[in-house]
Write a protein that holds these residues in place. Structure first.
Motif, PDB file in Angstrom:
ATOM      1  N   THR A  81      13.864  35.450 -82.835  1.00 46.60           N
ATOM      2  CA  THR A  81      13.214  36.364 -83.604  1.00 46.60           C
ATOM      3  C   THR A  81      14.137  36.812 -84.683  1.00 46.60           C
ATOM      4  O   THR A  81      15.452  37.383 -84.222  1.00 46.60           O
ATOM      5  CB  THR A  81      12.522  37.347 -82.853  1.00 46.60           C
ATOM      6  N   PHE A  82      13.686  36.686 -85.848  1.00 48.71           N
ATOM      7  CA  PHE A  82      14.344  37.473 -87.017  1.00 48.71           C
ATOM      8  C   PHE A  82      13.248  38.555 -87.640  1.00 48.71           C
ATOM      9  O   PHE A  82      12.197  37.917 -87.743  1.00 48.71           O
ATOM     10  CB  PHE A  82      14.875  36.204 -88.103  1.00 48.71           C
ATOM     11  N   ASP A  83      13.999  39.518 -88.385  1.00 48.27           N
ATOM     12  CA  ASP A  83      13.283  40.224 -89.073  1.00 48.27           C
ATOM     13  C   ASP A  83      13.418  40.238 -90.614  1.00 48.27           C
ATOM     14  O   ASP A  83      14.477  39.317 -90.788  1.00 48.27           O
ATOM     15  CB  ASP A  83      13.271  42.090 -88.603  1.00 48.27           C
ATOM     16  N   LYS A  84      12.958  40.918 -91.260  1.00 48.53           N
ATOM     17  CA  LYS A  84      13.098  40.885 -92.946  1.00 48.53           C
ATOM     18  C   LYS A  84      14.390  41.258 -93.409  1.00 48.53           C
ATOM     19  O   LYS A  84      14.829  40.983 -94.394  1.00 48.53           O
ATOM     20  CB  LYS A  84      11.937  41.495 -93.601  1.00 48.53           C
ATOM     21  N   ASP A  85      15.309  42.212 -92.608  1.00 46.10           N
ATOM     22  CA  ASP A  85      16.318  42.621 -92.969  1.00 46.10           C
ATOM     23  C   ASP A  85      17.394  41.492 -92.697  1.00 46.10           C
ATOM     24  O   ASP A  85      18.743  41.699 -93.054  1.00 46.10           O
ATOM     25  CB  ASP A  85      16.799  43.768 -92.082  1.00 46.10           C
ATOM     26  N   GLU A  86      16.943  40.608 -91.761  1.00 43.20           N
ATOM     27  CA  GLU A  86      18.183  39.356 -91.522  1.00 43.20           C
ATOM     28  C   GLU A  86      17.842  38.071 -92.370  1.00 43.20           C
ATOM     29  O   GLU A  86      18.881  37.548 -92.766  1.00 43.20           O
ATOM     30  CB  GLU A  86      17.878  39.048 -89.977  1.00 43.20           C
ATOM     31  N   ILE A  87      16.841  37.823 -92.662  1.00 41.83           N
ATOM     32  CA  ILE A  87      16.439  36.578 -93.324  1.00 41.83           C
ATOM     33  C   ILE A  87      15.328  36.758 -94.256  1.00 41.83           C
ATOM     34  O   ILE A  87      14.572  37.991 -94.207  1.00 41.83           O
ATOM     35  CB  ILE A  87      16.146  35.403 -92.444  1.00 41.83           C
ATOM     36  N   ASP A  88      15.068  36.111 -95.408  1.00 46.44           N
ATOM     37  CA  ASP A  88      13.789  36.191 -96.187  1.00 46.44           C
ATOM     38  C   ASP A  88      12.627  35.654 -95.777  1.00 46.44           C
ATOM     39  O   ASP A  88      12.218  34.608 -95.908  1.00 46.44           O
ATOM     40  CB  ASP A  88      14.252  35.487 -97.598  1.00 46.44           C
ATOM     41  N   VAL A  89      12.053  36.571 -94.626  1.00 44.99           N
ATOM     42  CA  VAL A  89      10.788  36.052 -94.181  1.00 44.99           C
ATOM     43  C   VAL A  89       9.690  35.897 -95.067  1.00 44.99           C
ATOM     44  O   VAL A  89       8.978  34.997 -95.030  1.00 44.99           O
ATOM     45  CB  VAL A  89      10.279  37.161 -93.140  1.00 44.99           C
ATOM     46  N   GLY A  90       9.606  36.588 -96.432  1.00 41.98           N
ATOM     47  CA  GLY A  90       8.776  36.419 -97.216  1.00 41.98           C
ATOM     48  C   GLY A  90       8.745  35.044 -97.982  1.00 41.98           C
ATOM     49  O   GLY A  90       7.564  34.687 -98.539  1.00 41.98           O
ATOM     50  N   SER A  91       9.797  34.250 -97.842  1.00 40.88           N
ATOM     51  CA  SER A  91       9.600  33.132 -98.514  1.00 40.88           C
ATOM     52  C   SER A  91       9.265  31.816 -97.558  1.00 40.88           C
ATOM     53  O   SER A  91       9.167  30.879 -97.884  1.00 40.88           O
ATOM     54  CB  SER A  91      11.136  32.616 -98.875  1.00 40.88           C
ATOM     55  N   LEU A  92       9.240  32.305 -96.361  1.00 45.45           N
ATOM     56  CA  LEU A  92       8.675  31.320 -95.347  1.00 45.45           C
ATOM     57  C   LEU A  92       6.975  30.837 -95.077  1.00 45.45           C
ATOM     58  O   LEU A  92       6.287  31.897 -95.407  1.00 45.45           O
ATOM     59  CB  LEU A  92       9.064  31.736 -94.026  1.00 45.45           C
ATOM     60  N   ARG A  93       6.844  29.681 -94.558  1.00 43.59           N
ATOM     61  CA  ARG A  93       5.260  29.414 -94.263  1.00 43.59           C
ATOM     62  C   ARG A  93       5.608  28.779 -92.940  1.00 43.59           C
ATOM     63  O   ARG A  93       6.642  28.268 -92.462  1.00 43.59           O
ATOM     64  CB  ARG A  93       4.915  28.294 -95.187  1.00 43.59           C
ATOM     65  N   LEU A  94       4.342  28.899 -92.101  1.00 45.78           N
ATOM     66  CA  LEU A  94       4.464  28.245 -90.890  1.00 45.78           C
ATOM     67  C   LEU A  94       5.022  26.758 -91.095  1.00 45.78           C
ATOM     68  O   LEU A  94       4.686  26.009 -92.050  1.00 45.78           O
ATOM     69  CB  LEU A  94       3.102  28.294 -90.266  1.00 45.78           C
ATOM     70  N   MET A  95       5.856  26.321 -90.024  1.00 48.54           N
ATOM     71  CA  MET A  95       6.054  24.864 -89.904  1.00 48.54           C
ATOM     72  C   MET A  95       7.339  24.585 -90.818  1.00 48.54           C
ATOM     73  O   MET A  95       7.712  23.458 -90.896  1.00 48.54           O
ATOM     74  CB  MET A  95       5.063  23.894 -89.903  1.00 48.54           C
ATOM     75  N   ASP A  96       7.848  25.598 -91.505  1.00 44.75           N
ATOM     76  CA  ASP A  96       8.995  25.242 -92.352  1.00 44.75           C
ATOM     77  C   ASP A  96      10.034  25.228 -91.495  1.00 44.75           C
ATOM     78  O   ASP A  96      10.274  25.528 -90.507  1.00 44.75           O
ATOM     79  CB  ASP A  96       9.357  26.520 -93.158  1.00 44.75           C
ATOM     80  N   ARG A  97      11.170  24.254 -91.892  1.00 40.38           N
ATOM     81  CA  ARG A  97      12.435  23.798 -91.298  1.00 40.38           C
ATOM     82  C   ARG A  97      13.496  24.818 -91.657  1.00 40.38           C
ATOM     83  O   ARG A  97      13.388  24.863 -92.867  1.00 40.38           O
ATOM     84  CB  ARG A  97      12.778  22.397 -91.378  1.00 40.38           C
ATOM     85  N   VAL A  98      14.153  25.489 -90.844  1.00 36.09           N
ATOM     86  CA  VAL A  98      15.316  26.162 -91.241  1.00 36.09           C
ATOM     87  C   VAL A  98      16.586  26.198 -90.447  1.00 36.09           C
ATOM     88  O   VAL A  98      16.564  25.663 -89.601  1.00 36.09           O
ATOM     89  CB  VAL A  98      14.862  27.944 -91.191  1.00 36.09           C
ATOM     90  N   GLU A  99      17.691  26.633 -91.287  1.00 38.39           N
ATOM     91  CA  GLU A  99      18.765  26.448 -90.521  1.00 38.39           C
ATOM     92  C   GLU A  99      19.465  28.210 -90.795  1.00 38.39           C
ATOM     93  O   GLU A  99      19.554  28.511 -91.764  1.00 38.39           O
ATOM     94  CB  GLU A  99      19.708  25.434 -91.250  1.00 38.39           C
ATOM     95  N   VAL A 100      19.710  28.494 -89.435  1.00 40.10           N
ATOM     96  CA  VAL A 100      20.171  29.803 -89.387  1.00 40.10           C
ATOM     97  C   VAL A 100      21.753  29.759 -88.855  1.00 40.10           C
ATOM     98  O   VAL A 100      21.553  29.233 -87.556  1.00 40.10           O
ATOM     99  CB  VAL A 100      19.309  30.856 -88.848  1.00 40.10           C
ATOM    100  N   THR A 101      22.722  30.445 -89.339  1.00 39.28           N
ATOM    101  CA  THR A 101      23.904  30.598 -88.628  1.00 39.28           C
ATOM    102  C   THR A 101      24.240  32.009 -88.669  1.00 39.28           C
ATOM    103  O   THR A 101      24.007  32.761 -89.450  1.00 39.28           O
ATOM    104  CB  THR A 101      25.027  30.045 -89.767  1.00 39.28           C
TER     105      THR A 101
END
Length: 113
Positions: A81-101
């Motif tokens: 779980t990530f919040d908007k202060d950690e990643i750009d949640v507003g730029s995401l759509r369901l089923m997008d593939r992401v890489e987070v370090t």
């Protein structure tokens, strides 16, 4: 979110911890180092980098809150779980593939059953 699945338990002492039990843990992370949307050909992974003591996950977005405050990324049976202060949640759509370090993965014991 909760991660549930099979695990290999390494006991601290000789006490029997319940062989073949299910352990349920909650995941949290301390600091996001990098976040990217990626192409769909990269496979899911959770990888530890010993040199810089970071974890990299690749997975798909399975939930975005209506207010775009929270996103959940799934890798196999594990949800992060990530919040908007950690990643750009507003730029995401369901089923997008992401890489987070990130640094500081913690697995909180939720139960043994």
């Amino acid at each position: 979110m909760l991660f549930e699945g099979k695990s290999y338990f390494v006991p601290y002492d000789e006490e029997d911890k319940g062989d073949k039990c299910f352990y349920s843990v909650e995941t949290t992370q301390e600091t996001i180092v990098r976040f990217n949307k990626i192409n769909e050909t990269q496979e899911d992974k959770i990888e530890y980098n010993e040199q810089d003591e970071t974890y990299t996950i690749i997975g798909k977005v399975i939930f975005i809150s209506d207010d775009k405050e929270i996103a959940i990324v799934n890798i196999a049976d594990c949800d992060f779980t990530f919040d908007k202060d950690e990643i750009d949640v507003g730029s995401l759509r369901l089923m997008d593939r992401v890489e987070v370090t990130f640094m500081g993965l913690t697995l909180w014991d939720e139960g043994i059953y």
